[in-house]
Design a protein around this motif. Structure first.
Motif, PDB file in Angstrom:
ATOM      1  N   MET A 191      31.451  72.024  94.395  1.00  0.00           N
ATOM      2  CA  MET A 191      32.176  73.097  93.706  1.00  0.00           C
ATOM      3  C   MET A 191      32.116  74.412  94.459  1.00  0.00           C
ATOM      4  N   ASP A 192      31.038  74.645  95.211  1.00  0.00           N
ATOM      5  CA  ASP A 192      30.865  75.923  95.902  1.00  0.00           C
ATOM      6  C   ASP A 192      31.060  75.818  97.415  1.00  0.00           C
ATOM      7  N   PRO A 334      36.374  77.861  97.600  1.00  0.00           N
ATOM      8  CA  PRO A 334      36.756  78.274  96.257  1.00  0.00           C
ATOM      9  C   PRO A 334      37.262  79.718  96.251  1.00  0.00           C
ATOM     10  N   VAL A 335      38.451  79.902  95.660  1.00  0.00           N
ATOM     11  CA  VAL A 335      39.006  81.254  95.471  1.00  0.00           C
ATOM     12  C   VAL A 335      38.606  81.675  94.059  1.00  0.00           C
ATOM     13  N   MET A 336      37.772  82.705  93.970  1.00  0.00           N
ATOM     14  CA  MET A 336      37.167  83.064  92.686  1.00  0.00           C
ATOM     15  C   MET A 336      38.114  83.923  91.844  1.00  0.00           C
ATOM     16  N   LEU A 337      38.325  83.488  90.595  1.00  0.00           N
ATOM     17  CA  LEU A 337      39.198  84.219  89.669  1.00  0.00           C
ATOM     18  C   LEU A 337      38.451  84.586  88.388  1.00  0.00           C
ATOM     19  N   PHE A 338      37.310  83.962  88.157  1.00  0.00           N
ATOM     20  CA  PHE A 338      36.372  84.279  87.062  1.00  0.00           C
ATOM     21  C   PHE A 338      36.893  83.916  85.677  1.00  0.00           C
ATOM     22  N   ASN A 339      38.135  84.290  85.374  1.00  0.00           N
ATOM     23  CA  ASN A 339      38.703  84.038  84.046  1.00  0.00           C
ATOM     24  C   ASN A 339      39.429  82.686  84.018  1.00  0.00           C
ATOM     25  N   ALA A 340      39.146  81.883  82.977  1.00  0.00           N
ATOM     26  CA  ALA A 340      39.686  80.523  82.898  1.00  0.00           C
ATOM     27  C   ALA A 340      41.215  80.516  82.849  1.00  0.00           C
ATOM     28  N   LYS A 341      41.787  81.360  81.983  1.00  0.00           N
ATOM     29  CA  LYS A 341      43.240  81.348  81.840  1.00  0.00           C
ATOM     30  C   LYS A 341      43.895  81.816  83.133  1.00  0.00           C
ATOM     31  N   PHE A 361      37.488  75.504  85.554  1.00  0.00           N
ATOM     32  CA  PHE A 361      36.778  76.443  84.696  1.00  0.00           C
ATOM     33  C   PHE A 361      35.745  75.680  83.882  1.00  0.00           C
ATOM     34  N   PHE A 362      34.988  76.402  83.069  1.00  0.00           N
ATOM     35  CA  PHE A 362      33.931  75.792  82.271  1.00  0.00           C
ATOM     36  C   PHE A 362      34.476  74.602  81.473  1.00  0.00           C
ATOM     37  N   PRO A 363      33.826  73.464  81.393  1.00  0.00           N
ATOM     38  CA  PRO A 363      32.451  73.193  81.840  1.00  0.00           C
ATOM     39  C   PRO A 363      32.314  72.612  83.247  1.00  0.00           C
ATOM     40  N   VAL A 364      33.432  72.523  83.981  1.00  0.00           N
ATOM     41  CA  VAL A 364      33.330  71.966  85.344  1.00  0.00           C
ATOM     42  C   VAL A 364      32.539  72.920  86.250  1.00  0.00           C
ATOM     43  N   VAL A 365      32.727  74.216  86.051  1.00  0.00           N
ATOM     44  CA  VAL A 365      31.936  75.240  86.742  1.00  0.00           C
ATOM     45  C   VAL A 365      31.316  76.133  85.656  1.00  0.00           C
ATOM     46  N   PRO A 366      30.291  76.929  85.995  1.00  0.00           N
ATOM     47  CA  PRO A 366      29.660  77.754  84.955  1.00  0.00           C
ATOM     48  C   PRO A 366      30.658  78.739  84.315  1.00  0.00           C
ATOM     49  N   GLN A 367      30.334  79.142  83.102  1.00  0.00           N
ATOM     50  CA  GLN A 367      31.140  80.122  82.361  1.00  0.00           C
ATOM     51  C   GLN A 367      31.401  81.355  83.239  1.00  0.00           C
ATOM     52  N   SER A 368      32.615  81.897  83.146  1.00  0.00           N
ATOM     53  CA  SER A 368      33.057  83.085  83.891  1.00  0.00           C
ATOM     54  C   SER A 368      32.968  82.919  85.414  1.00  0.00           C
ATOM     55  N   GLN A 369      33.036  81.658  85.849  1.00  0.00           N
ATOM     56  CA  GLN A 369      33.067  81.373  87.293  1.00  0.00           C
ATOM     57  C   GLN A 369      34.342  80.588  87.630  1.00  0.00           C
ATOM     58  N   ALA A 370      35.400  80.778  86.827  1.00  0.00           N
ATOM     59  CA  ALA A 370      36.639  80.028  87.053  1.00  0.00           C
ATOM     60  C   ALA A 370      37.171  80.309  88.454  1.00  0.00           C
ATOM     61  N   ARG A 371      37.818  79.315  89.005  1.00  0.00           N
ATOM     62  CA  ARG A 371      38.224  79.406  90.396  1.00  0.00           C
ATOM     63  C   ARG A 371      39.341  78.423  90.697  1.00  0.00           C
ATOM     64  N   GLN A 407      34.215  92.739  89.508  1.00  0.00           N
ATOM     65  CA  GLN A 407      34.164  93.532  88.275  1.00  0.00           C
ATOM     66  C   GLN A 407      35.566  93.987  87.871  1.00  0.00           C
ATOM     67  N   GLU A 408      36.372  94.402  88.838  1.00  0.00           N
ATOM     68  CA  GLU A 408      37.734  94.859  88.523  1.00  0.00           C
ATOM     69  C   GLU A 408      38.568  93.719  87.948  1.00  0.00           C
ATOM     70  N   ILE A 409      38.396  92.507  88.506  1.00  0.00           N
ATOM     71  CA  ILE A 409      39.161  91.359  87.985  1.00  0.00           C
ATOM     72  C   ILE A 409      38.694  91.054  86.558  1.00  0.00           C
ATOM     73  N   ILE A 410      37.388  91.098  86.330  1.00  0.00           N
ATOM     74  CA  ILE A 410      36.859  90.822  84.977  1.00  0.00           C
ATOM     75  C   ILE A 410      37.304  91.897  83.997  1.00  0.00           C
ATOM     76  N   ASP A 411      37.344  93.154  84.450  1.00  0.00           N
ATOM     77  CA  ASP A 411      37.829  94.236  83.578  1.00  0.00           C
ATOM     78  C   ASP A 411      39.283  94.004  83.148  1.00  0.00           C
ATOM     79  N   MET A 412      40.075  93.473  84.086  1.00  0.00           N
ATOM     80  CA  MET A 412      41.497  93.249  83.786  1.00  0.00           C
ATOM     81  C   MET A 412      41.710  92.022  82.889  1.00  0.00           C
ATOM     82  N   TYR A 413      40.969  90.943  83.174  1.00  0.00           N
ATOM     83  CA  TYR A 413      41.285  89.664  82.535  1.00  0.00           C
ATOM     84  C   TYR A 413      40.193  89.141  81.595  1.00  0.00           C
ATOM     85  N   GLY A 414      39.036  89.759  81.640  1.00  0.00           N
ATOM     86  CA  GLY A 414      37.934  89.244  80.820  1.00  0.00           C
ATOM     87  C   GLY A 414      37.182  88.155  81.551  1.00  0.00           C
TER      88      GLY A 414
END
Ligand SMILES: *Cc1c(COP(=O)(O)O)cnc(C)c1O
Length: 415
Positions: A191-192, A334-341, A361-371, A407-414
């Motif tokens: 995964m990584d 892996p291109v990190m996007l953090f948010n599942a949607k 996304f979760f549960p294939v990878v840890p929570q908030s590690q969508a990619r 952090q900026e991506i998480i601020d925008m998308y959660g």
């Protein structure tokens, strides 16, 4: 009727729950052979679309290589379609033993035993060589098939934090009283895309008299100077006790797996490993195909060298446009996007641009590690990669994630 409405309803509820949570896996139908360019039907019933595949385990581009296809045809003609038997009854052909010898030589081990798949190799190996007096100490991110194999084995199980050598040493000290200790890891983590520290692990295993096990499914054929795997890259060929690997990824992509390593351990598997004893082995045409793959890879490093160049080009391109990737040097990027949607939206838009890559996304990878996990192949030409980079740039701009921090991506998308 045993399958009553109530029973049906029970399952429908579970399946609908997965659907509502957006967790239902929907398969895409590929109408062509596996390659860089594929023809896909998605969603079901939609017209076929030509896309570039950047999420296959076809690392060396051998899945439809003409020489491999030809060898499989010849194997079919000379040795037939199937064995109709397990190995120890009447399911062993000369080519099965030939392939075991070739894998032994390729990996630099003492002996090898084939399994129907690497999933089966991992399911059978621990139970065959360990008992309740022993301990298995595994990295916390090992592959699902290893986890299943561990579950089937009566030895005690403990884990160490991912690639944390100090923690591993602590665990080796803690379990020093056991009859046998086995340290268990993946070579390249799927995964990584990072690599196990096999050199340090081999030192620790020698210091504490522990067996060293490594699953090389995402490394065999292309990691290391001559593609032998993570143990070559880390300079510990000959010091590995057990390697498991698959023929379903870099090594031709059809199917089959093996346990390779110390000859007594391989013999224990031949006597005791249940997926070996009770399931048909690899079919003759596939055995012939894998033999050809190993011939190709033993003759020249051309394909793994090309894969290395493609991987550098790809990692550089993504980084330069301001996307966040997991650092490393393997073809798993892996291109990190953090948010599942967001990972699902980007994947869908890439597909519109003719690029096939799946969001995890979760549960294939840890929570908030969508990619989006991209995987590079020697079957890719630079024009494929350029087109894929252009698509990432366009879609990345649409979602305003180029040059942004985590952090900026998480601020925008959660999360
Ligand atoms: C894919 C994979 C397997 C399973 O391989 P199969 O031969 O397809 O069963 C086992 N271990 C790891 C680390 C893998 O990535």
């Amino acid at each position: 009727m045993a399958y009553s409405d109530k029973v049906r309803g029970t399952y429908q509820e579970i399946i609908n729950g997965m659907k509502d949570a957006g967790l239902l896996k929907v398969e895409r139908y590929i109408h062509s052979a596996q390659a860089a360019d594929i023809e896909v039907e998605f969603p079901a019933g939609a017209p076929l679309k030509k896309v570039i595949n950047i999420c296959a385990n076809n690392y060396l581009g051998l899945s439809s290589h003409p020489d491999v296809v030809k060898a499989a045809h010849e194997g079919l003609d000379s040795h037939g379609y199937g064995m109709s038997s397990v190995r120890f009854i009447c399911g062993t052909q000369d080519i099965h033993r030939t392939l075991e010898g070739m894998v032994t030589k390729f990996l630099g081990t003492e002996d090898t035993i084939l399994f129907p798949s690497c999933m089966d190799a991992n399911a059978g190996v621990f139970e065959a060589v360990l008992t309740k007096d022993d301990v298995m100490i595994s990295d916390r991110l090992v592959h699902a098939s290893i986890i299943d194999g561990i579950r089937l084995c009566s030895a005690m199980h403990d884990t160490y934090k991912h690639s944390d050598m100090a923690h591993l040493e602590e665990k080796l000290q803690l379990h020093n009283d056991k009859r046998l200790k086995m340290v268990i890891t993946d070579g390249v983590f799927s995964m990584d895309g990072d690599t196990a520290k096999l050199d340090q692990m081999a030192d620790l295993c020698e210091k504490y008299d522990a067996l060293l096990f490594c699953d090389e499914s995402h490394s065999s054929g292309f990691i290391g100077k001559t593609g032998r795997g993570t143990h070559e890259k880390c300079g510990v060929m000959g010091r590995m006790d057990i390697i498991t690997t698959t023929f379903g990824k870099g090594l031709g992509g059809a199917s089959g797996g093996c346990v390779s390593g110390r000859k007594e351990l391989v013999e224990m598997c031949r006597q005791k490993a249940r997926p070996y004893l009770f399931s048909n082995t690899i079919a003759p045409p596939v055995v012939a195909g894998v033999i050809k793959v190993l011939e190709i890879l033993s003759a020249t490093t051309e394909r793994r060298d090309k894969l290395e160049k493609n991987t550098e080009f790809w990692r550089k391109g993504l980084t330069e446009m301001g996307l966040i990737i997991k650092e490393g040097d393997t073809p798993i990027v892996p291109v990190m996007l953090f948010n599942a949607k967001l990972s699902q939206d980007v994947s869908r838009d890439l597909y519109e641009e003719g690029i096939y890559a799946i969001g995890f996304f979760f549960p294939v990878v840890p929570q908030s590690q969508a990619r989006i996990r991209t995987q590079i192949s020697a079957g890719h030409e630079i024009h494929h990669l350029e087109k894929a980079l252009a698509a990432f740039k366009k879609v990345g701009a649409k979602y305003n994630i180029l040059g942004k921090t985590k952090q900026e991506i998480i601020d925008m998308y959660g999360m």
